[in-house]
Design a protein around this motif. Structure first.
Motif, PDB file in Angstrom:
ATOM      1  N   GLY A 184      -2.712  29.625 101.649  1.00  0.00           N
ATOM      2  CA  GLY A 184      -3.286  30.898 101.245  1.00  0.00           C
ATOM      3  C   GLY A 184      -3.872  30.875  99.848  1.00  0.00           C
ATOM      4  O   GLY A 184      -4.572  31.810  99.443  1.00  0.00           O
ATOM      5  N   MET A 185      -3.598  29.815  99.090  1.00  0.00           N
ATOM      6  CA  MET A 185      -4.105  29.688  97.733  1.00  0.00           C
ATOM      7  C   MET A 185      -5.639  29.655  97.735  1.00  0.00           C
ATOM      8  O   MET A 185      -6.256  28.997  98.569  1.00  0.00           O
ATOM      9  CB  MET A 185      -3.534  28.413  97.104  1.00  0.00           C
ATOM     10  N   SER A 186      -6.256  30.365  96.801  1.00  0.00           N
ATOM     11  CA  SER A 186      -7.716  30.442  96.721  1.00  0.00           C
ATOM     12  C   SER A 186      -8.265  29.332  95.831  1.00  0.00           C
ATOM     13  O   SER A 186      -7.757  29.106  94.727  1.00  0.00           O
ATOM     14  CB  SER A 186      -8.158  31.794  96.169  1.00  0.00           C
ATOM     15  N   VAL A 187      -9.289  28.650  96.308  1.00  0.00           N
ATOM     16  CA  VAL A 187      -9.947  27.584  95.550  1.00  0.00           C
ATOM     17  C   VAL A 187     -11.448  27.865  95.536  1.00  0.00           C
ATOM     18  O   VAL A 187     -12.072  27.967  96.592  1.00  0.00           O
ATOM     19  CB  VAL A 187      -9.683  26.199  96.169  1.00  0.00           C
ATOM     20  N   LYS A 188     -12.013  28.009  94.340  1.00  0.00           N
ATOM     21  CA  LYS A 188     -13.448  28.267  94.205  1.00  0.00           C
ATOM     22  C   LYS A 188     -14.114  27.058  93.553  1.00  0.00           C
ATOM     23  O   LYS A 188     -13.728  26.631  92.458  1.00  0.00           O
ATOM     24  CB  LYS A 188     -13.694  29.510  93.362  1.00  0.00           C
ATOM     25  N   VAL A 189     -15.101  26.494  94.226  1.00  0.00           N
ATOM     26  CA  VAL A 189     -15.811  25.323  93.718  1.00  0.00           C
ATOM     27  C   VAL A 189     -17.212  25.737  93.278  1.00  0.00           C
ATOM     28  O   VAL A 189     -17.962  26.339  94.057  1.00  0.00           O
ATOM     29  CB  VAL A 189     -15.920  24.216  94.787  1.00  0.00           C
ATOM     30  N   THR A 190     -17.556  25.437  92.025  1.00  0.00           N
ATOM     31  CA  THR A 190     -18.917  25.639  91.529  1.00  0.00           C
ATOM     32  C   THR A 190     -19.611  24.291  91.542  1.00  0.00           C
ATOM     33  O   THR A 190     -19.203  23.358  90.847  1.00  0.00           O
ATOM     34  CB  THR A 190     -18.924  26.216  90.107  1.00  0.00           C
ATOM     35  N   TRP A 191     -20.663  24.183  92.368  1.00  0.00           N
ATOM     36  CA  TRP A 191     -21.375  22.917  92.534  1.00  0.00           C
ATOM     37  C   TRP A 191     -22.390  22.696  91.425  1.00  0.00           C
ATOM     38  O   TRP A 191     -22.678  23.606  90.644  1.00  0.00           O
ATOM     39  CB  TRP A 191     -22.068  22.886  93.897  1.00  0.00           C
ATOM     40  N   GLY A 192     -22.943  21.509  91.376  1.00  0.00           N
ATOM     41  CA  GLY A 192     -23.912  21.153  90.348  1.00  0.00           C
ATOM     42  C   GLY A 192     -25.174  21.979  90.365  1.00  0.00           C
ATOM     43  O   GLY A 192     -25.847  22.133  89.343  1.00  0.00           O
ATOM     44  N   ASP A 193     -25.514  22.559  91.526  1.00  0.00           N
ATOM     45  CA  ASP A 193     -26.719  23.394  91.630  1.00  0.00           C
ATOM     46  C   ASP A 193     -26.409  24.863  91.381  1.00  0.00           C
ATOM     47  O   ASP A 193     -27.218  25.742  91.684  1.00  0.00           O
ATOM     48  CB  ASP A 193     -27.376  23.218  92.999  1.00  0.00           C
ATOM     49  N   ASP A 194     -25.209  25.152  90.857  1.00  0.00           N
ATOM     50  CA  ASP A 194     -24.737  26.497  90.522  1.00  0.00           C
ATOM     51  C   ASP A 194     -24.341  27.334  91.739  1.00  0.00           C
ATOM     52  O   ASP A 194     -23.976  28.508  91.594  1.00  0.00           O
ATOM     53  CB  ASP A 194     -25.772  27.282  89.698  1.00  0.00           C
ATOM     54  N   SER A 195     -24.403  26.783  92.931  1.00  0.00           N
ATOM     55  CA  SER A 195     -23.910  27.505  94.097  1.00  0.00           C
ATOM     56  C   SER A 195     -22.384  27.457  94.093  1.00  0.00           C
ATOM     57  O   SER A 195     -21.770  26.603  93.442  1.00  0.00           O
ATOM     58  CB  SER A 195     -24.463  26.901  95.389  1.00  0.00           C
ATOM     59  N   ILE A 196     -21.763  28.386  94.815  1.00  0.00           N
ATOM     60  CA  ILE A 196     -20.306  28.512  94.819  1.00  0.00           C
ATOM     61  C   ILE A 196     -19.787  28.526  96.246  1.00  0.00           C
ATOM     62  O   ILE A 196     -20.367  29.167  97.125  1.00  0.00           O
ATOM     63  CB  ILE A 196     -19.864  29.801  94.092  1.00  0.00           C
ATOM     64  N   SER A 197     -18.697  27.815  96.476  1.00  0.00           N
ATOM     65  CA  SER A 197     -18.022  27.829  97.771  1.00  0.00           C
ATOM     66  C   SER A 197     -16.580  28.259  97.573  1.00  0.00           C
ATOM     67  O   SER A 197     -15.896  27.796  96.655  1.00  0.00           O
ATOM     68  CB  SER A 197     -18.052  26.441  98.428  1.00  0.00           C
TER      69      SER A 197
END
Length: 240
Positions: free
Chosen positions: A50-63
């Motif tokens: 359930g832990m939230s993980v936010k990844v900011t990619w090199g092109d500034d997009s977010i997953s």
């Protein structure tokens, strides 16, 4: 979810190299968090589901990812592009594994933001001793292995306090990992073929979903004023 276990197994076999070029660890008390208590028993990676993980990619997009477990003591997040973060076993003694496997994607990672609170956990950074009651010994962010082509800034934030007691400074809700590369071909970030293993201990909350921001003083003042006004209104009404 079977892909997570397969990737973990491959990465544990491959992880061997030099440490990252530089590591900076910061500790920010705000935004302060409160909970009823924590347990110091072994927190395994499957227990942080359930832990939230936010990844900011090199092109500034977010997953945005949600930590899950394929079974056993394993837990993590991954996508079909080759990105994976997770591990197997106890977070106190086992390293987290991060990687982007070739030849799946050309993405790079700027930063990873982890909200342990949504997985009923907190990070414990006080090594070899107990700080907050029942938290036991912790382990701060420490690189155990990497490809060594990037610098890392790990920032803990959201100091956790038990009830109304002041935070000791050992427990934090959030961890943000920023990458800066010293190699031009990595476009400044963690990239394809890179891997990183790091230690970051976690403890479990005593009760599920029992962590929340501490109200700001201004908010408490407004609440107090509101309650005082309500009581005054009722007293005036009774006198009439």
């Amino acid at each position: 979810m079977k892909n997570i276990l397969i990737v973990f197994s491959v990465m544990f076999l491959l992880v061997w190299g030099s440490n990252a070029n530089a590591l900076t660890v910061n500790y920010l008390p705000s935004p302060a968090q409160t909970t009823a208590g924590v347990y110091a028993y072994a927190t395994t990676f499957d227990m942080m589901a359930g832990m939230s993980v936010k990844v900011t990619w090199g092109d500034d997009s977010i997953s945005d990812f949600t930590w899950s477990s394929p079974g056993g003591l394993a837990g993590g997040v991954s996508d079909l592009g080759g990105f994976t973060l997770g591990s197997i076993g106890d977070s106190y003694s086992q390293s987290w594994v991060l990687g982007i496997l070739e030849p799946y994607t050309s993405k790079t990672i700027q930063s990873i933001f982890i909200d342990a609170g949504t997985g009923n956990a907190v990070f414990d950074v006080l090594k070899e001793t107990e700080g907050t009651a029942n938290s036991g010994a912790g382990y701060p962010f420490t690189v155990t292995n990497s490809t060594g082509n990037f610098d890392i800034t790990a920032t803990y934030s959201g100091a956790v306090q038990i009830g109304g007691a002041a935070p000791v400074g050992d427990l934090y809700r959030y961890l943000n990992i920023d990458f800066t590369s010293t190699a031009a071909n990595y476009q400044g970030y963690f990239g394809v073929g890179d891997y990183l293993t790091f230690r970051a201990d976690t403890d479990n909350l005593m009760y599920e979903n029992d962590i929340a921001p501490v109200p700001e003083p201004a908010t408490m003042l407004l609440l107090g004023t509101g309650f005082a006004g309500l009581i005054g209104f009722r007293l005036r009404k009774k006198k009439k």
